[in-house]
Enzyme design. Structure first.
Site, PDB file in Angstrom:
ATOM      1  N   GLU A 150       0.835  -1.220   0.000  1.00  0.00           N
ATOM      2  CA  GLU A 150       0.000   0.000   0.000  1.00  0.00           C
ATOM      3  C   GLU A 150       0.859   1.254   0.000  1.00  0.00           C
ATOM      4  O   GLU A 150       0.520   2.241  -0.663  1.00  0.00           O
ATOM      5  CB  GLU A 150      -0.952   0.005   1.198  1.00  0.00           C
ATOM      6  CG  GLU A 150      -1.923  -1.173   1.264  1.00  0.00           C
ATOM      7  CD  GLU A 150      -2.734  -1.389   0.010  1.00  0.00           C
ATOM      8  OE1 GLU A 150      -2.915  -0.443  -0.780  1.00  0.00           O
ATOM      9  OE2 GLU A 150      -3.192  -2.532  -0.202  1.00  0.00           O
ATOM     10  N   ASP A 170       2.769  -0.663 -16.497  1.00  0.00           N
ATOM     11  CA  ASP A 170       2.737  -0.118 -15.130  1.00  0.00           C
ATOM     12  C   ASP A 170       3.647   1.113 -15.038  1.00  0.00           C
ATOM     13  O   ASP A 170       3.920   1.605 -13.947  1.00  0.00           O
ATOM     14  CB  ASP A 170       3.150  -1.186 -14.106  1.00  0.00           C
ATOM     15  CG  ASP A 170       4.589  -1.637 -14.278  1.00  0.00           C
ATOM     16  OD1 ASP A 170       5.229  -1.267 -15.293  1.00  0.00           O
ATOM     17  OD2 ASP A 170       5.090  -2.366 -13.394  1.00  0.00           O
ATOM     18  N   THR A 175       9.989  -3.863 -14.987  1.00  0.00           N
ATOM     19  CA  THR A 175       9.050  -4.869 -14.484  1.00  0.00           C
ATOM     20  C   THR A 175       8.365  -5.512 -15.681  1.00  0.00           C
ATOM     21  O   THR A 175       7.699  -4.826 -16.462  1.00  0.00           O
ATOM     22  CB  THR A 175       7.991  -4.234 -13.565  1.00  0.00           C
ATOM     23  OG1 THR A 175       7.346  -3.167 -14.262  1.00  0.00           O
ATOM     24  CG2 THR A 175       8.622  -3.710 -12.287  1.00  0.00           C
TER      25      THR A 175
HETATM   26  N1  ARG Z   1      -5.396  -6.173  -2.299  1.00  0.00           N
HETATM   27  C1  ARG Z   1      -4.650  -5.103  -1.736  1.00  0.00           C
HETATM   28  C2  ARG Z   1      -4.418  -3.991  -2.769  1.00  0.00           C
HETATM   29  O1  ARG Z   1      -4.636  -4.097  -3.925  1.00  0.00           O
HETATM   30  C3  ARG Z   1      -3.393  -5.537  -1.032  1.00  0.00           C
HETATM   31  C4  ARG Z   1      -2.660  -6.761  -1.453  1.00  0.00           C
HETATM   32  C5  ARG Z   1      -1.535  -7.044  -0.475  1.00  0.00           C
HETATM   33  N2  ARG Z   1      -0.865  -8.314  -0.684  1.00  0.00           N
HETATM   34  C6  ARG Z   1      -0.161  -8.956   0.272  1.00  0.00           C
HETATM   35  N3  ARG Z   1       0.479 -10.056   0.032  1.00  0.00           N
HETATM   36  N4  ARG Z   1      -0.120  -8.504   1.498  1.00  0.00           N
HETATM   37  O2  ARG Z   1      -4.060  -2.877  -2.524  1.00  0.00           O
HETATM   38 ZN    ZN Z   2      -2.701  -2.793  -4.687  1.00  0.00          ZN
HETATM   39 CA    CA Z   3       6.632  -2.800 -16.659  1.00  0.00          CA
END
Ligand code: ARG
Ligand code: ZN
Ligand code: CA
Length: 237
Positions: A150, A170, A175
């Site tokens: 995040e 992206d 990447t």
């Molecule tokens: N689904 C969330 C997002 O898109 C967080 C994903 C976090 N993944 C993890 N392995 N903690 O922002």
């Molecule tokens: Zn995310």
């Molecule tokens: Ca890329």
């Protein structure tokens, strides 16, 4: 040259039961993980396959906990429409990362606001059971990588697959393309488009223990927001 950019962090713990009122120790574990992951000091960075090992980046971004605020509230789920931020407004968002630790509901681990959005809702929200790696945490998202992911968004990173099909960018050159998120703990190599996926990148959707790197290109994209004319210059002035 910006040098190391340090980000002061304020944590707002919003709880409807005592478990959600996570300890200072749990909060500190998350700050330590952010520092390890953004400085490539995480021990699992060495798991990178040789194809990607040279791209593992020390972003030269660090985090310092400046304050913790605790709020008891009977609301059990806060959703993803920023209600928790309106209830407990951010502190100095131009030069402070605000993290609300509150139950979101719907199986959602966390969500973030990209740079350039409204100051009144700037920051990230993480559910308590996915914050840090000790105390009230829930496997397989119990290594503090939800906050790493995040905060990546908060610092302008997109999902590794560009939120689209193969060839969708992206905006980071090093990447590899992919056609969607990877889940669980993918084996290497995983191929969805014309190259091996960088499934171990923090901006994919894999388990915490299977993500362990930002790339050099992601580092450059993050650091641009702190430079003159960028949306987060408040952290370096
Ligand atoms: N689904 C969330 C997002 O898109 C967080 C994903 C976090 N993944 C993890 N392995 N903690 O922002
Ligand atoms: Zn995310
Ligand atoms: Ca890329």
């Amino acid at each position: 040259n910006l040098g190391i950019v340090n980000i002061p962090v304020v944590v707002h713990v919003v709880y409807s039961n005592s478990q959600q009122n996570i300890t200072d120790q749990q909060i500190n574990s998350q700050i330590d993980i952010l520092n390890a992951d953004f400085r490539a000091a995480n021990s699992d960075a060495s798991n990178a396959p040789s194809e990607f090992a040279g791209l593992v980046a020390d972003s030269e971004i660090s985090f310092t906990l400046s304050n913790v605020f605790r709020h008891s509230n009977s609301r059990a789920e806060w959703g993803t429409r920023d209600d928790v931020k309106y209830a407990y407004p951010p502190v100095s968002p131009s030069n402070t990362l605000n993290i609300w630790v509150a139950n979101i509901g719907g199986g959602i681990l966390g969500y973030a606001q990209f740079p350039g959005g409204p100051a009144s809702t700037d920051g990230v929200v993480i559910a308590p059971q996915y914050f840090g790696d000790t105390g009230y945490v829930s496997a397989p998202y119990d290594k503090g990588r939800t906050a790493t992911h995040e905060v990546g968004h908060y610092l302008n990173l997109r999902h590794i697959w560009g939120d689209g099909r193969c060839r969708q960018d992206d905006f980071v050159a090093d990447t590899p393309e992919s056609d969607g998120p990877n889940y669980g703990c993918p084996s290497y190599p995983t191929v969805n488009c014309r190259s091996n996926d960088m499934t171990m990148n923090y901006m994919d959707y894999v388990y915490d223990q299977c993500m362990y790197m930002f790339s050099e290109g992601q580092k450059a994209r993050m650091r641009t927001i702190f430079m003159d004319g960028g949306p987060r210059t408040g952290f370096v002035n």
